[in-house]
Design an enzyme around this catalytic site. Sequence first.
Site, PDB file in Angstrom:
ATOM      1  N   LYS A 110       0.836  -1.208   0.000  1.00  0.00           N
ATOM      2  CA  LYS A 110       0.000   0.000   0.000  1.00  0.00           C
ATOM      3  C   LYS A 110       0.862   1.247   0.000  1.00  0.00           C
ATOM      4  O   LYS A 110       0.589   2.209  -0.727  1.00  0.00           O
ATOM      5  CB  LYS A 110      -0.943  -0.020   1.223  1.00  0.00           C
ATOM      6  CG  LYS A 110      -2.043  -1.073   1.130  1.00  0.00           C
ATOM      7  CD  LYS A 110      -2.815  -1.253   2.437  1.00  0.00           C
ATOM      8  CE  LYS A 110      -3.717  -2.485   2.360  1.00  0.00           C
ATOM      9  NZ  LYS A 110      -4.330  -2.850   3.652  1.00  0.00           N
TER      10      LYS A 110
ATOM     11  N   GLN B 298      -4.598  -1.880  10.034  1.00  0.00           N
ATOM     12  CA  GLN B 298      -4.414  -3.173   9.375  1.00  0.00           C
ATOM     13  C   GLN B 298      -4.866  -4.302  10.298  1.00  0.00           C
ATOM     14  O   GLN B 298      -4.482  -4.365  11.460  1.00  0.00           O
ATOM     15  CB  GLN B 298      -2.930  -3.340   8.984  1.00  0.00           C
ATOM     16  CG  GLN B 298      -2.633  -4.568   8.150  1.00  0.00           C
ATOM     17  CD  GLN B 298      -3.275  -4.555   6.769  1.00  0.00           C
ATOM     18  OE1 GLN B 298      -3.481  -3.505   6.164  1.00  0.00           O
ATOM     19  NE2 GLN B 298      -3.617  -5.723   6.269  1.00  0.00           N
TER      20      GLN B 298
ATOM     21  N   ASP C  89     -11.272   2.170   4.459  1.00  0.00           N
ATOM     22  CA  ASP C  89     -11.508   0.721   4.352  1.00  0.00           C
ATOM     23  C   ASP C  89     -13.007   0.415   4.208  1.00  0.00           C
ATOM     24  O   ASP C  89     -13.373  -0.699   3.825  1.00  0.00           O
ATOM     25  CB  ASP C  89     -11.012   0.007   5.617  1.00  0.00           C
ATOM     26  CG  ASP C  89      -9.675  -0.682   5.436  1.00  0.00           C
ATOM     27  OD1 ASP C  89      -9.330  -1.027   4.293  1.00  0.00           O
ATOM     28  OD2 ASP C  89      -8.986  -0.891   6.457  1.00  0.00           O
TER      29      ASP C  89
HETATM   30  N1  GUN Z   1      -6.387  -7.201   6.451  1.00  0.00           N
HETATM   31  C1  GUN Z   1      -6.633  -7.899   5.320  1.00  0.00           C
HETATM   32  N2  GUN Z   1      -7.266  -7.141   4.420  1.00  0.00           N
HETATM   33  C2  GUN Z   1      -7.423  -5.930   4.998  1.00  0.00           C
HETATM   34  C3  GUN Z   1      -8.002  -4.709   4.555  1.00  0.00           C
HETATM   35  O1  GUN Z   1      -8.528  -4.578   3.455  1.00  0.00           O
HETATM   36  N3  GUN Z   1      -7.960  -3.679   5.434  1.00  0.00           N
HETATM   37  C4  GUN Z   1      -7.407  -3.801   6.657  1.00  0.00           C
HETATM   38  N4  GUN Z   1      -7.428  -2.723   7.458  1.00  0.00           N
HETATM   39  N5  GUN Z   1      -6.873  -4.900   7.103  1.00  0.00           N
HETATM   40  C5  GUN Z   1      -6.871  -5.964   6.267  1.00  0.00           C
END
Ligand code: GUN
Length: 287
Positions: free
Chosen positions: A48, A92, A115
């Site tokens: 990211k 995350q 998200d």
């Molecule tokens: N863990 C796995 N996929 C995601 C996601 O899309 N967002 C977040 N915050 N954690 C994750």
Amino acid sequence: MQIIDGKHVAATFKMQMQQEVAQMSVKPCLVAILVGNDGASETYVGHKEKMCAEIGFESRVDRLSAQTTETELLDHIKMLNNDERVHGFIVQMPLPNHIDEQKVIEAIDPRKDVDGFHPVNVGRMVIGLPSYVSATPKGICDLLKFYNIETSGKNCVVIGRSNIVGRPMSNLLSDKEFNCTVTVAHSRTQNLKEVCAGADIIVAALGKAEFVTADMVKPGAVVIDVGITRIKSDKTKNGWKLVGDVKYDEVAPKCSFITPVPGGVGPMTIISLMRNTIMAANNEIYK
Ligand code: GUN
């Protein structure tokens, strides 16, 4: 049969965003909070951060130790909620066991919840109001649109009812943009094979490697594979390969469209997060 090339669509959207961001007076700013040192999370957050730099965002990772208390994390979230320079942030997942994930999600200001996990965003999405939509279902919607796949009036079976994929996916597909007749199948569904065999569109998001087999798929169906599992293989150099929730080799020849794993849905998810961050920087959802 046409393979849905998620890498190509992601690259196209990425270029569009690079051009848009170059025209913006303020660079979008995304922060990721990473608690502890889960290996997969490190990798995702790294991707990211790299994508942010490539598109022209400001970004940073706030690393907190695995021993961080829930209160400390909630305080950190409050700080980001109040920081005007930060347009969007994510926490995350998964979090260490001593932290309540739902409490954390609800502490995020919905206006910065890129998200799309906060109940306010989920609720707005369900009733058709502008909202941040979680990355995987949003990416799948974009793939269906990019390939001009006919969805109106079609029978769609979503396998899996997770908060971040199955549930939002089923809602979006039943809404007026797609007009599908949606069935949500899950671990207690009876006659799953028959249910799937009646589907024009299957979204497999249950997290079981190669679960969807050819006998479950109607000829000409559209198959979207959200799964990603690493399994042992004697055909690759490193002894591992990635597979989806669909037994690709036998299912693909029956389909009109199918997403491969890797290179289907996966590349779109990060793109969706980036798009949500641009929307946050432009106050597009909450004016
Ligand atoms: N863990 C796995 N996929 C995601 C996601 O899309 N967002 C977040 N915050 N954690 C994750």
